[in-house]
Design a protein around this motif. Structure first.
Motif, short mmCIF file in Angstrom:
data_model
loop_
_atom_site.label_atom_id
_atom_site.label_comp_id
_atom_site.label_asym_id
_atom_site.label_seq_id
_atom_site.Cartn_x
_atom_site.Cartn_y
_atom_site.Cartn_z
N TYR A 1 137.38 93.01 -5.14
CA TYR A 1 137.32 92.67 -3.71
C TYR A 1 136.27 93.46 -2.94
N MET A 2 136.02 94.70 -3.32
CA MET A 2 135.08 95.48 -2.53
C MET A 2 133.64 95.38 -3.02
N LEU A 3 133.43 94.98 -4.28
CA LEU A 3 132.08 94.95 -4.81
C LEU A 3 131.71 93.66 -5.54
N GLU A 4 132.44 93.32 -6.58
CA GLU A 4 132.03 92.22 -7.45
C GLU A 4 132.01 90.87 -6.74
N HIS A 5 133.09 90.51 -6.07
CA HIS A 5 133.15 89.22 -5.37
C HIS A 5 132.09 89.13 -4.27
N PRO A 6 132.02 90.11 -3.35
CA PRO A 6 131.00 89.98 -2.29
C PRO A 6 129.57 89.95 -2.82
N LEU A 7 129.25 90.82 -3.77
CA LEU A 7 127.89 90.87 -4.30
C LEU A 7 127.52 89.57 -5.01
N THR A 8 128.42 89.05 -5.82
CA THR A 8 128.15 87.81 -6.54
C THR A 8 127.98 86.64 -5.57
N MET A 9 128.80 86.60 -4.53
CA MET A 9 128.70 85.50 -3.56
C MET A 9 127.41 85.59 -2.73
N VAL A 10 126.98 86.80 -2.41
CA VAL A 10 125.70 86.96 -1.71
C VAL A 10 124.57 86.44 -2.59
N ILE A 11 124.60 86.77 -3.87
CA ILE A 11 123.57 86.28 -4.81
C ILE A 11 123.62 84.75 -4.87
N ALA A 12 124.82 84.18 -4.92
CA ALA A 12 124.96 82.72 -4.98
C ALA A 12 124.38 82.06 -3.72
N VAL A 13 124.68 82.62 -2.55
CA VAL A 13 124.15 82.04 -1.30
C VAL A 13 122.63 82.18 -1.25
N VAL A 14 122.10 83.29 -1.72
CA VAL A 14 120.64 83.46 -1.76
C VAL A 14 120.02 82.42 -2.70
N LEU A 15 120.63 82.18 -3.85
CA LEU A 15 120.10 81.17 -4.78
C LEU A 15 120.14 79.77 -4.16
N ILE A 16 121.23 79.44 -3.49
CA ILE A 16 121.32 78.14 -2.82
C ILE A 16 120.23 78.01 -1.76
N THR A 17 120.01 79.07 -1.01
CA THR A 17 118.99 79.05 0.04
C THR A 17 117.60 78.89 -0.55
N ILE A 18 117.32 79.61 -1.62
CA ILE A 18 116.01 79.49 -2.28
C ILE A 18 115.82 78.08 -2.83
N GLY A 19 116.84 77.56 -3.50
CA GLY A 19 116.74 76.21 -4.06
C GLY A 19 116.47 75.16 -3.00
N TYR A 20 117.19 75.25 -1.88
CA TYR A 20 116.99 74.29 -0.79
C TYR A 20 115.62 74.47 -0.15
#
Length: 144
Positions: free
Chosen positions: A86-105
């Motif tokens: 909850y404090m590291l893995e989930h937030p960090l992974t989701m930030v990476i996912a949102v960055v990838l979606i943004t780059i792809g779009y």
């Protein structure tokens, strides 16, 4: 307030998954159909981008008001797998996912009229979808 934001964040995940799946599936269909990327295809890419960004904002708020988030950051919490999630893995992974979606779009919207837009969305949204699915805390989801 905390409980409401926590539930909003949990249920919003369904919209994120649906939007990213629709965008990803549309991109795969466009690639296999061998047709050019159009403005309509670009707008379908927004179905994954917009909910992901909204979810990120809600998650960011939740991270700072939750007792499991930033306030839990310590060496002892790193030794506990649930706290670390909850404090590291989930937030960090989701930030990476949102960055990838943004780059792809962002890459795809500049490729209207070519096949590259489909490829950009398929690759970046596909990787982001995989990251989202592996780091959702399934055991804490409503209904479990």
């Amino acid at each position: 307030m905390y409980t409401g934001i926590q539930h909003l964040h949990s249920y919003m995940t369904y919209l994120v998954l649906l939007g990213v799946l629709i965008s990803f599936g549309s991109a795969l269909a466009g690639m296999s159909g061998n047709r050019p990327f159009t403005d309509g295809d670009r707008k379908r890419g927004l179905l994954g981008l917009i909910p992901a960004h909204l979810q990120w904002i809600i998650g960011l708020i939740l991270y700072f008001i939750s007792p499991l988030g930033a306030s839990n950051f310590s060496g002892a919490a790193m030794k506990d797998s649930v706290s670390r999630l909850y404090m590291l893995e989930h937030p960090l992974t989701m930030v990476i996912a949102v960055v990838l979606i943004t780059i792809g779009y962002s890459r795809a919207k500049r490729m209207i009229g070519t096949q590259g837009g489909f490829k950009s969305i398929a690759i970046f949204y596909g990787i982001a979808l995989l990251l989202i699915l592996i780091r959702i805390p399934w055991n804490a989801w409503p209904g479990n």
